[in-house]
Design a protein around this motif. Structure first.
Motif, PDB file in Angstrom:
ATOM      1  N   THR A   1      28.274   4.305  -0.811  1.00 35.36           N
ATOM      2  CA  THR A   1      27.317   4.699  -1.843  1.00 35.36           C
ATOM      3  C   THR A   1      28.002   5.494  -2.944  1.00 35.36           C
TER       4      THR A   1
ATOM      5  N   PHE B   1      22.841  12.667  -7.724  1.00 35.00           N
ATOM      6  CA  PHE B   1      21.806  12.492  -8.748  1.00 35.00           C
ATOM      7  C   PHE B   1      21.437  13.826  -9.390  1.00 35.00           C
TER       8      PHE B   1
ATOM      9  N   TYR C   1      14.226  11.694  -8.604  1.00 32.36           N
ATOM     10  CA  TYR C   1      14.597  10.452  -7.908  1.00 32.36           C
ATOM     11  C   TYR C   1      15.353  10.854  -6.661  1.00 32.36           C
TER      12      TYR C   1
ATOM     13  N   GLN D   1      15.157  -0.905  -5.303  1.00 39.96           N
ATOM     14  CA  GLN D   1      15.872   0.370  -5.425  1.00 39.96           C
ATOM     15  C   GLN D   1      17.270   0.183  -5.979  1.00 39.96           C
ATOM     16  N   GLN D   2      17.918  -0.950  -5.715  1.00 38.43           N
ATOM     17  CA  GLN D   2      19.264  -1.179  -6.268  1.00 38.43           C
ATOM     18  C   GLN D   2      19.197  -1.208  -7.798  1.00 38.43           C
TER      19      GLN D   2
ATOM     20  N   ASN E   1      21.520  12.269  -3.061  1.00 37.76           N
ATOM     21  CA  ASN E   1      20.631  13.182  -3.777  1.00 37.76           C
ATOM     22  C   ASN E   1      21.417  14.253  -4.530  1.00 37.76           C
TER      23      ASN E   1
ATOM     24  N   ILE F   1      28.451   4.369  -6.887  1.00 42.41           N
ATOM     25  CA  ILE F   1      27.992   5.189  -8.011  1.00 42.41           C
ATOM     26  C   ILE F   1      29.140   5.426  -8.987  1.00 42.41           C
TER      27      ILE F   1
ATOM     28  N   THR G   1      18.095   2.361  -9.133  1.00 42.02           N
ATOM     29  CA  THR G   1      19.198   3.317  -8.994  1.00 42.02           C
ATOM     30  C   THR G   1      20.246   3.060 -10.076  1.00 42.02           C
ATOM     31  N   THR G   2      20.586   1.807 -10.282  1.00 40.61           N
ATOM     32  CA  THR G   2      21.558   1.444 -11.323  1.00 40.61           C
ATOM     33  C   THR G   2      21.059   1.895 -12.689  1.00 40.61           C
TER      34      THR G   2
ATOM     35  N   PHE H   1      16.483   9.965  -2.331  1.00 41.30           N
ATOM     36  CA  PHE H   1      16.630   9.084  -1.180  1.00 41.30           C
ATOM     37  C   PHE H   1      16.249   9.879   0.058  1.00 41.30           C
TER      38      PHE H   1
ATOM     39  N   TYR I   1      23.041   2.398  -1.519  1.00 45.21           N
ATOM     40  CA  TYR I   1      23.247   1.853  -2.857  1.00 45.21           C
ATOM     41  C   TYR I   1      24.576   1.099  -2.897  1.00 45.21           C
TER      42      TYR I   1
ATOM     43  N   ILE J   1      13.110   6.829  -2.317  1.00 46.20           N
ATOM     44  CA  ILE J   1      13.662   5.641  -1.662  1.00 46.20           C
ATOM     45  C   ILE J   1      13.561   5.874  -0.157  1.00 46.20           C
TER      46      ILE J   1
END
Length: 198
Positions: free
Chosen positions: A153, A120, A108, A80-81, A117, A157, A84-85, A110, A29, A22
């Protein structure tokens, strides 16, 4: 613009070994932050799953430095939204289903967003590493995911995972049946012109 076709997340995972990136141009996000829009999205995915139908997740606009997908990450310039979801839901479900998520660690990312990151990579962790982020669900922590809320963000999440914890949609469905159009832009210059124009 050079190419367009319907794909799923599993296709991206199998065909872009260097992962998805991203770029900095993308906003933080926010899709998971909640509200009626998120509820409608989760309900719509669940309805399609129960009907054994694919879910159309619109499109993504991408750019890859080279046609050899093994050398460079696929850059996501629009969508990306949604991606990412989707990936957050997949990682959560893989954990719930006791399936391995390690192949998604570092896949994945950013650009220049270290906290995102880190989250994730923690969600994709396995065994002892996963115990740092996955706890037991309770009244105040519906998903059981332990995330230190530091910004919008991280809030988004955490909120998404708490809401999604109430949905029993398998990872295989999310990986294979949530489809989106992939539009590949031929050059970095075209991408920049596209975003200047809109």
């Amino acid at each position: 613009m050079s190419d367009s076709n319907k794909i799923c997340l599993r296709y991206l995972k199998e065909n872009y070994k260097k992962g998805l990136l991203i770029p900095e141009i993308q906003r933080d996000y926010v899709m998971g932050s909640g509200g009626e829009k998120l509820d409608k999205l989760l309900d719509a995915i669940k309805k399609k799953y129960e009907a054994n139908e694919d879910f159309d997740f619109s499109c993504i606009i991408t750019y890859c430095e080279n046609e050899n997908n093994d050398e460079y990450p696929l850059q996501i310039y629009d969508g990306q939204q949604r991606l990412t979801t989707l990936l957050l839901m997949v990682l959560y479900r893989l954990h719930i289903e006791n399936k391995k998520a390690g192949e998604y660690k570092g896949w994945y990312s950013f650009k220049n967003r270290n906290k995102a990151n880190e989250i994730f990579n923690s969600l994709a962790a396995e065994d002892d590493e996963a115990s740092n982020i996955f706890g037991s669900p309770d009244e105040t922590n519906k998903s059981g995911v332990n995330i230190n809320i530091m910004d919008f963000t991280t809030f988004s999440i955490k909120n998404l995972l708490d809401k999604f914890s109430g949905y029993d949609i398998p990872s295989d469905y999310l990986l294979n049946n949530v489809k989106f159009e992939m539009v590949s832009i031929g050059s970095q210059n075209e991408i920049e012109q596209f975003f200047l124009w809109i």
